[in-house]
Structures are given as C-alpha cells and as structure tokens.
Design an enzyme around this catalytic site. Structure first.
Site, PDB file in Angstrom:
ATOM      1  N   CYS A   1       0.823  -1.206   0.000  1.00 45.08           N
ATOM      2  CA  CYS A   1       0.000   0.000   0.000  1.00 45.08           C
ATOM      3  C   CYS A   1       0.862   1.263   0.000  1.00 45.08           C
ATOM      4  O   CYS A   1       1.779   1.391   0.806  1.00 45.08           O
ATOM      5  CB  CYS A   1      -0.883  -0.028   1.249  1.00 45.08           C
ATOM      6  SG  CYS A   1      -1.963   1.389   1.342  1.00 45.08           S
TER       7      CYS A   1
ATOM      8  N   ARG B   1     -13.004   0.341  -4.360  1.00 46.98           N
ATOM      9  CA  ARG B   1     -12.404   0.367  -3.025  1.00 46.98           C
ATOM     10  C   ARG B   1     -11.968   1.785  -2.626  1.00 46.98           C
ATOM     11  O   ARG B   1     -11.874   2.109  -1.457  1.00 46.98           O
ATOM     12  CB  ARG B   1     -11.202  -0.580  -3.028  1.00 46.98           C
ATOM     13  CG  ARG B   1     -10.564  -0.786  -1.694  1.00 46.98           C
ATOM     14  CD  ARG B   1      -9.537  -1.910  -1.759  1.00 46.98           C
ATOM     15  NE  ARG B   1      -9.223  -2.319  -0.415  1.00 46.98           N
ATOM     16  CZ  ARG B   1      -8.280  -1.755   0.334  1.00 46.98           C
ATOM     17  NH1 ARG B   1      -7.553  -0.788  -0.166  1.00 46.98           N
ATOM     18  NH2 ARG B   1      -8.065  -2.164   1.564  1.00 46.98           N
TER      19      ARG B   1
HETATM   20  P1  RVP Z   1      -0.432  -6.763   4.251  1.00 45.89           P
HETATM   21  O1  RVP Z   1      -0.898  -7.935   5.071  1.00 45.89           O
HETATM   22  O2  RVP Z   1       0.553  -5.907   4.990  1.00 45.89           O
HETATM   23  O3  RVP Z   1       0.083  -7.197   2.908  1.00 45.89           O
HETATM   24  O4  RVP Z   1      -1.706  -5.814   4.029  1.00 45.89           O
HETATM   25  C1  RVP Z   1      -2.886  -6.260   3.421  1.00 45.89           C
HETATM   26  C2  RVP Z   1      -3.899  -5.144   3.451  1.00 45.89           C
HETATM   27  O5  RVP Z   1      -3.457  -4.045   2.647  1.00 45.89           O
HETATM   28  C3  RVP Z   1      -5.244  -5.486   2.881  1.00 45.89           C
HETATM   29  O6  RVP Z   1      -6.064  -6.244   3.735  1.00 45.89           O
HETATM   30  C4  RVP Z   1      -5.825  -4.111   2.580  1.00 45.89           C
HETATM   31  O7  RVP Z   1      -6.408  -3.508   3.711  1.00 45.89           O
HETATM   32  C5  RVP Z   1      -4.601  -3.315   2.195  1.00 45.89           C
HETATM   33  N1  RVP Z   1      -4.480  -3.122   0.741  1.00 45.89           N
HETATM   34  C6  RVP Z   1      -4.875  -3.931  -0.264  1.00 45.89           C
HETATM   35  N2  RVP Z   1      -4.553  -3.344  -1.432  1.00 45.89           N
HETATM   36  C7  RVP Z   1      -3.980  -2.192  -1.110  1.00 45.89           C
HETATM   37  C8  RVP Z   1      -3.475  -1.192  -2.038  1.00 45.89           C
HETATM   38  O8  RVP Z   1      -3.371  -1.421  -3.229  1.00 45.89           O
HETATM   39  N3  RVP Z   1      -3.109  -0.037  -1.511  1.00 45.89           N
HETATM   40  N4  RVP Z   1      -3.925  -2.059   0.223  1.00 45.89           N
END
Ligand code: RVP
Length: 502
Positions: A319, A418
């Site tokens: 993210c 989203r």
């Molecule tokens: P991680 O476990 O740190 O990989 O985080 C997963 C989380 O990141 C997801 O559950 C969601 O809330 C968030 N996410 C998913 N896509 C994206 C993005 O493209 N920014 N963020």
C-alpha cells in the site's frame, strides 16, 4: 485550527511484550485461540466465531477458493475478493460451500466400452489409480463400476480389452448413498476393508468418492471452521457501489459473512450500505465495515450497524496510500485507540463489536502484539500470498521461487470501487504496487508454525485465552538502540560473509 494528536503514530516493531507470571497450567496445548467474529450482547455468545484469529485479505492475489478452503480447514476465514464480477465472486463462494471435506468429486472417469489402453493413458495423465466407470464417462454419470490398480495386469492383458470385462461392476461394489456423514462413510470403509467408497445419489449417479487416507487427514484438522451443515465457513468482500445487486447473490451462494472493502471507511457511503443490508436482512446477514484508524471512525461504524470493524490505513505491505495521499496512521497506535473505544462502547451499551487489525503484519510476533493490543482477529495479505493456496503464479526469479502479490489499488487490480468517493467510476491514480513475495510452501505448515509462536508467547504472558492476553499483556515501547540489542549482535554469524577469509 486543525487537531493535532499528542503522540506520534507507531508501528508494531516499536513495541515488545514484557512477560508476566505463568503458572503450570500455562502451556501451549491449553491455549484457546477462539475469538468472536461478529458483535454480540453482554452475556451472550457471538453467532460467528473463528477458531484461530486469522483472516485472509479481500484481494485478488490472496483470497480465492483454494485459500478459503485451506484457511477454514485450519480454523480461520477468507473473504473472497470483490474486485471481480458478481457472478464470478458468487460462483467462488458457492464452490467453497459445495466442497465437503473428505468428499471428493471423481476426476478420472471412463465409459465401460473404453479399453485398457484408454485407462492407462488416463492414469498417466491424472496420476490416480481409482477410476470411475460411468454410463457417459462423466464425474456424475450413472455409476456402472470402478477400476482400481488391483483389477488389471498390463503384462497379461491386451490393451484392447474393454473395461467392462475387468471392472468391479456396480452390483459387487460397496457404496453409500448421498447424505451419509464422513464418519459413517469411514465406518463403512473400515468394516469392508476398503480404500475407496463411492457415494451415489438415489438414481445411482456418482457424486463423490471418500478415500480412507482423506479421513485420516480430516481428523488432523480439529480446528476446522464449519457451519451447521459441516460446510466450510466463508466470507466475501462487497463495495459501497453495487451492493444492492452483489449482496443478494452472495447470500444466495451461501456467504456466511460480508465485509465492506474500502481503503477509508469513515464515510456516509458505508452507513448507506450498512443501513440497506440491515433493512433488507435484519440481523440474518453479518457485515463488517472499515477501514478506520481512530475512535471517531469506530463509533461512527458501530452506530451505523457494523458487525465488526476493520482498523488500518496505509500499513499494508503493497500500500502506498500514505505516500500518495498523506492519509493513514501507524498501525499500533490506531489499533490501541480503537480497542479502547471498543471496550468503552461495550461498557456503555453492552454490545461487543470485534475489531480486526488489517495490514502491516510482517513478523509472526507482530500477530501476538496486535492481539495483545486488543485486536480480536487479524487480516493478512502478504503473509497468505506466499503460500501454495494463493491464486497467483509461482515464478522463478533469479533462482528463487516467488509468488506474485499486488495491491487492490494497483494498476493491475484496478479496484476503483475500493477507493471511490462517488466519482466517475475509474481509478484516477494508484495507491498500491505490484510485487513478488518469497514463496513459502503450504498454508498449513506456515500457519501452524505462526500459531505455535503465538501460543508460546501467550504462555509467557500468563494467558491461555485471547481475552486473558488482552487483560494481562504488558507492552513497552522500544528505543532504536534496544531494537539492535534484540537481534543477534556482536557475534560473527557462521553462515554470513562476516567471517575472516583465509
Ligand atoms: P499486508 O498484510 O501488509 O500485505 O496488508 C494487506 C492489506 O493491505 C489489505 O487487507 C488491505 O487492507 C490493504 N491493501 C490492499 N490493497 C492495497 C493497495 O493497493 N493499496 N492495500
């Protein structure tokens, strides 16, 4: 004037647990990781709970049907991703619900007039030695016989021999009718010393096989998360755009719980979505909301009717929301504040609304910290993306196996719903990246290892339940120099390049 928080926002790696007294009862095998999934009233039990506090992220690169089955088998839950058509998502949910642990649809089937040559070719192709012989050669045709490796000898038989002449015909087969339970099927297998038991419907159409070896592995999953009909429990993501058509189809397909998938959940869109679902279905449909990162956001979603609330903005490994938009909050700080708000809300209203810490878990010990800080369960993306069961390709990158992992806000997923704020229905800029994560093998082995670390730390804190952990945990901030002290230091690691060369 703008509001300024007094404390900087912090991440999991800035905290450690300080052990508490543990008595002799505090051993990992006594620890229960059961945790509520949806809200409940004081003195009552939640309608849905998890047997382990882990759920997989609502993402294309994480939560497909294989993940859902594998995680439910261990006691957790997947939310099947919503950035696909309503039909495709509902079909995935339906396939998870149709899956009956231990009941396997036959994947090697032939017709009786086919020959030994066809049989040898099919065995080579599929690798299975139990072959169903049905009237039309399909997996659900009328069962006419079964061939196992004991029925044929290639050295003594011509390849033209028709299967009908050497199969065990239906009249001589031991079979069971559809509706039989797995343990009843297993009793029949034992009584008749079988390896395989065909399950047929009232018209003798083949439905499944039950294999002796599968029953044994089923018994190795004491935590399986099952509904009343012994089907796996599965969740599904929804968005605040097409919920009026998506939700009914997901419910029809058997989804047990829904979750609004949004990068930022403190919005009227979420309230409208929750209100519509509750007006249509009352309490029969459970739906989580989020994501929020402070007390105000939690109270808003609690009062809007959320069955659980998801915490976390910008901490996900893929993210880049914080960099792109400048919004978010350190995951530990967000979680601690929201957990406090949840407890106060419970005290005030008698309603306990579970919270889920979403994103930013890097090490296994982060899981224990998040639970100690008050999370009822955790949502993980990167962690699960590394396993065999994630829907993505396993690729060899410069000699090492990797799995692909991309964000829902990346150009690849283009999950505009989203991030949508009532705009023009497109992703104007990306908030996520496309990446690789090191391949880590089967989910089961990894989850069991992580859980063993959690239960061991819980015992160090004198806790044998998550509730007890949250009551007893003592957390301390760590300085940057003490973080260095926490790793191996001032030694030359034997398998590193630090050792002097001869
Ligand atoms: P991680 O476990 O740190 O990989 O985080 C997963 C989380 O990141 C997801 O559950 C969601 O809330 C968030 N996410 C998913 N896509 C994206 C993005 O493209 N920014 N963020």
């Amino acid at each position: 004037m703008a509001y300024f928080f007094d404390e900087p926002s912090r991440t999991f790696s800035e905290y450690l647990l300080v052990p508490g007294y543990s008595d002799t009862n505090c051993i990992p095998s006594n620890v229960s990781l059961r945790t509520p999934l949806v809200k409940y009233k004081k003195g009552q039990q939640p309608l849905l709970s998890l047997n382990i506090p882990l759920v997989s992220a609502i993402m294309q690169s994480v939560s497909g049907e294989q993940m859902a089955k594998a995680l439910a088998r261990e006691g957790g839950l997947s939310f099947i991703y919503s950035s696909q058509s309503i039909e495709e998502q509902s079909a995935m949910v339906a396939r998870v619900k149709a899956f009956k642990a231990g009941f396997v649809p036959s994947d090697s089937n032939l017709r009786p007039e086919q020959t030994l040559k066809d049989l040898i070719a099919l065995k080579k192709l599929k690798g299975h030695s139990t072959i169903a012989i049905t009237d039309d050669g399909s997996a659900n045709g009328i069962l006419l016989g079964v061939v196992s490796s004991r029925d044929w000898r290639p050295s003594r038989m011509s390849e033209d021999t028709p299967i009908a002449t050497f199969m065990t015909p239906f009249e001589r087969l031991v079979y069971a009718r559809e509706g039989v339970s797995l343990s009843e099927a297993n009793d029949i297998i034992w009584e008749h010393k079988l390896n395989t038991l065909p399950i047929v419907d009232a018209s003798n159409r083949l439905r499944f096989f039950v294999f002796r070896k599968d029953y044994e592995s089923h018994k190795e999953n004491p935590n399986e998360l099952l509904d009343k009909q012994k089907r796996y429990i599965v969740g599904a993501g929804i968005n605040t755009r097409d919920y009026k058509s998506r939700v009914p189809q997901l419910i029809e397909s058997g989804a047990d719980v829904l979750c609004i998938d949004s990068s930022e959940g403190f919005s009227e869109w979420q309230k409208l979505t929750l209100s519509w679902i509750k007006a249509q279905y009352g309490d029969a449909v459970k739906v989580g909301a989020g994501n929020i990162v402070d007390r105000e956001g939690f109270l808003f979603l609690a009062e809007s009717g959320a069955d659980f609330v998801k915490v976390g903005i910008g901490g996900g490994s893929i993210c880049i929301t914080r960099e792109t938009k400048g919004i978010g909050r350190g995951q530990a700080t967000a979680l601690i504040e929201v957990a406090k708000a949840r407890d106060e809300y419970f005290e005030r209203t008698g309603e306990y609304i579970p919270i889920c810490s979403d994103g930013g878990i890097v090490h296994d010990y982060h899981m224990t910290l998040a639970l100690a800080m008050g999370a009822d369960f955790l949502m993980l993306g990167r962690y699960f993306a590394r396993f065999d069961e994630s829907p993505t390709e396993k690729v060899n990158v410069k000699g090492s196996y990797m799995k692909e992992y991309w964000g829902e806000g990346s150009a690849r997923a283009r999950n505009w719903q989203r991030y949508d704020l009532g705009g023009d229905g497109k992703l104007s800029f990306v908030e996520g990246v496309d990446s690789y994560v090191p391949y880590a093998g089967p989910l089961k082995d990894n989850v069991q290892l992580s859980l063993s670390k959690i239960t061991s730390t819980m015992c160090n804190c004198g806790a044998i339940s998550l509730d007890e952990l949250q009551q007893k945990a003592k957390l301390t901030l760590v300085s940057s120099t003490s973080i260095i002290e926490g790793g191996a230091h001032d030694v030359l690691l034997k398998d590193s390049n630090d050792l002097p060369k001869k």
